[in-house]
Enzyme design. Structure first.
Site, PDB file in Angstrom:
ATOM      1  N   SER A  55       1.017  -0.988  -0.066  1.00  0.00           N
ATOM      2  CA  SER A  55      -0.218  -0.216  -0.224  1.00  0.00           C
ATOM      3  C   SER A  55       0.793   0.926   0.501  1.00  0.00           C
ATOM      4  O   SER A  55       2.066   1.720   0.594  1.00  0.00           O
ATOM      5  CB  SER A  55      -0.990   0.479   1.449  1.00  0.00           C
ATOM      6  OG  SER A  55      -1.418  -1.326   1.047  1.00  0.00           O
ATOM      7  N   HIS A 218       9.532   3.096  -3.307  1.00  0.00           N
ATOM      8  CA  HIS A 218       9.420   2.836  -1.419  1.00  0.00           C
ATOM      9  C   HIS A 218      10.997   3.591  -1.272  1.00  0.00           C
ATOM     10  O   HIS A 218      10.951   2.659  -0.214  1.00  0.00           O
ATOM     11  CB  HIS A 218      10.188   2.020  -1.310  1.00  0.00           C
ATOM     12  CG  HIS A 218       8.586   0.620  -2.323  1.00  0.00           C
ATOM     13  ND1 HIS A 218       9.747   0.202  -3.282  1.00  0.00           N
ATOM     14  CD2 HIS A 218       7.796   0.245  -2.204  1.00  0.00           C
ATOM     15  CE1 HIS A 218       9.017  -0.492  -4.414  1.00  0.00           C
ATOM     16  NE2 HIS A 218       7.420  -0.591  -3.938  1.00  0.00           N
ATOM     17  N   GLY A 415      -0.516  36.030  -1.217  1.00  0.00           N
ATOM     18  CA  GLY A 415       0.599  36.012  -2.127  1.00  0.00           C
ATOM     19  C   GLY A 415       1.057  35.747  -3.444  1.00  0.00           C
ATOM     20  O   GLY A 415       1.506  36.510  -4.247  1.00  0.00           O
TER      21      GLY A 415
END
Length: 588
Positions: A55, A218, A415
């Site tokens: 996941s 990962h 901004g």
């Protein structure tokens, strides 16, 4: 990299996420214990395609379960393979008369657990096969015994196979297509920083002037760190060279011949803005066409396979023609499988591409604007040198003020005020230089140019206010030129500014005391009534200064909940208008 999370722990997060993800499609079922998402409306007479993995890559793979794509997905913990038991459960949920194909990315845990599940499924009587997808070119041919690791190119494999399965393809046909397609992909990823996993205390990070190329999804280290960080153009050049340079003995994985049809997949790892992703896709397409003579027949971009919140992306190029040469389907059929509509997240990345147009056809020129003519007798002229000096001084002072205006607007608004005014100022200076705007001393010509600049380049609330103000002031000057003869030039200016402000009241309720640009413009107009420009300037300065004590009552600043008792910066719009007015005076 942001370390902030809504959920401070990963405990139970995957299951809870899956419960939310399946809500978008009532046909989906969820075996929460095994983390299997499956299509309850799947067709048993079609080949079942199953994929999955750790996941944290959402929408991969649960977001791709549905018609013409996956029959089921299975998820592990964050960045960890699902177990064999989970995968077998997924296979059992969507049994097929023709057979099942497991399609996984090339990571050791996934290969082992899906491989064992494949063997167990066969032993249970399923006609089951498995395809391992590795498309990352950063791991060279000699760099790893396990071969190329899997990136988002696998999603292209899944879509081609899902479309073929939905069209009734046999187990052999769909399997051969998957193998052929997977072998014709080159991919690489680039990372601005690593992702942050909820609940973990330690994470690798990249310095601000480093880009890592060849990273995995990962948080794995990349193939190479680039420092100083290259420009987007240079980074894209390196990415495409790694993918497409067939003379590279380590990375010439796929051969592209002139005329080969290709597909481009660009995956957002989770932390890139849609704005930058759009610009990235444009740069990729520009360089593919210019440097590699490749014009993809399909372009897929978005959150394909993510890495939580990583500000990173991957690029994949697929040779569809070569894939077709190694399976029973033609390139046209493969494209039709890609185009086959699904009821999954896939649709958010693909749009509608069945009928393609060239990029040249998509980009059109705006209608030609008619040349603006200043009618004789409706122009106001002053000394050209004085006009040029006043305008340049006002513009340069606005440019110098931009950092403060931006800082103040970041505190109290969105901004953009400083940049908006700077854009207008630099554009006006450019017109003074290239168009000799002040050469005739024409005030009307200057106001016309300001209208063009504001309408074309200055957005936001301030741009809208200034646009109405300049148009109304020009019209008032043209209609009241006789005042210059009867009452003098200062009275004409006072009349024009007052008329412009009256017109503005039809579109904004702002008045003195509301902490807006009107706190400068209205006092300036009142001051001009004395007949002295200096009085108007002083009134504008006082009005802008006063905004430091005012609580905002209009615009985005009203949502901030500012406490004026603690001292506030001036309103950036009011201050910017004052700086310009004061600059006009100093240019006299």
């Amino acid at each position: 990299m942001s370390k902030r999370h809504l959920y401070q722990s990963a405990d139970g997060l995957v299951a809870k996420a899956l419960r939310g993800i399946v809500a978008y499609n009532p046909s989906l079922g969820l075996d929460e214990t095994n983390r299997v998402v499956f299509d309850t409306a799947y067709t048993k007479s079609n080949v079942s395609i199953i994929s999955g993995g750790g996941s944290g890559h959402e929408p991969a793979w649960s977001g791709y379960v549905g018609q013409n794509l996956l029959a089921a997905s299975v998820g592990g913990d964050i960045f960890a393979s699902p177990s064999t038991k989970q995968i077998v459960s997924a296979i059992d949920r969507v049994p097929s008369d023709k057979g099942t194909i497991l399609v996984v990315t090339n990571y050791t845990g996934d290969c082992l657990h899906f491989g064992l599940a494949n063997e167990k499924a066969i032993a249970k009587g399923h006609k089951c096969r498995m395809i391992i997808c590795g498309d990352d070119v950063s791991v060279g041919k000699k760099g790893s015994l396990v071969g190329r690791r899997g990136l988002a190119g696998q999603l292209g494999v899944l879509k081609a196979m899902g479309g073929a399965a939905g069209a009734g393809g046999s187990l052999d046909q769909v399997y051969d297509l998957g193998v052929a397609f997977s072998q014709q992909i080159v991919s690489i990823a680039a990372t601005l920083d690593h992702c942050h996993v909820p609940g973990r205390a330690e994470h690798a990070t990249l310095d601000g002037d480093v880009v890592e190329i060849g990273t995995g999804p990962h948080n794995e280290p990349g193939y190479k760190k680039l420092t100083p960080a290259p420009s987007a153009e240079e980074l894209v050049k390196q990415i495409l060279t790694y993918c497409l340079d067939e003379t590279d003995p380590e990375r010439g994985f796929v051969h592209f011949q002139p005329g080969d049809e290709t597909i481009l997949l660009v995956s957002n790892f989770g932390g890139m803005s849609h704005l930058e992703m759009g610009a990235l896709v444009d740069e990729l397409l520009e360089q593919l066409a210019r440097d590699w003579k490749i014009e993809p027949v399909r372009v897929i971009s978005g959150f394909l396979e993510t890495s939580l919140n990583a500000p990173a992306f991957s690029v994949s190029v697929v040779n569809v023609t070569a894939a077709a040469a190694n399976c029973s389907y033609s390139a046209e059929e493969i494209k039709s499988f890609f185009d086959a509509k699904t009821n999954t997240y896939w649709e958010s990345t693909t749009g509608s591409q069945t009928v393609r147009r060239s990029r040249k056809e998509q980009f059109v020129q705006p209608p030609q604007e008619p040349r603006k003519i200043i009618e004789e007798g409706k122009d106001l002229r002053i000394d050209p040198a004085t006009l040029d000096s006043m305008l340049r001084k006002a513009c340069n002072e606005l440019i110098d003020a931009e950092p403060d205006l931006t800082k103040w607007d970041t505190v109290m608004g969105d901004g953009d005020c400083g940049e908006t005014l700077k854009t207008g100022a630099t554009s006006l200076i450019a017109a003074l230089d290239s168009k000799k705007l002040a050469a005739q001393g024409s005030i009307i010509a200057v106001l016309q140019e300001l209208e063009e600049i504001v309408e074309g380049k200055m957005g936001g609330t301030l741009g809208g206010i200034l646009g109405i103000f300049f148009v109304s002031m020009r019209n008032a000057l043209e209609e009241n030129l006789s005042l210059a003869q009867s009452d003098g030039l200062p009275k004409l200016w006072a009349k024009a500014v007052q008329t412009a402000l009256q017109n503005l009241t039809r579109y904004t309720p702002a008045k003195v005391g509301d902490r807006t640009v009107m706190d400068t413009l209205i006092p300036f107009s009142d001051g001009l009534l004395s007949g002295e420009f200096a009085d108007g300037v002083q009134a504008a300065i006082k009005g802008a200064e006063l905004t430091k004590t005012l609580k905002p009552r209009l615009g985005r600043a009203t949502y901030v909940g500012a406490d004026s008792s603690k001292g506030l910066p001036p309103d950036p719009g009011a201050w910017g208008a004052m700086v310009a007015i004061r600059g006009l005076q100093s240019g006299l």
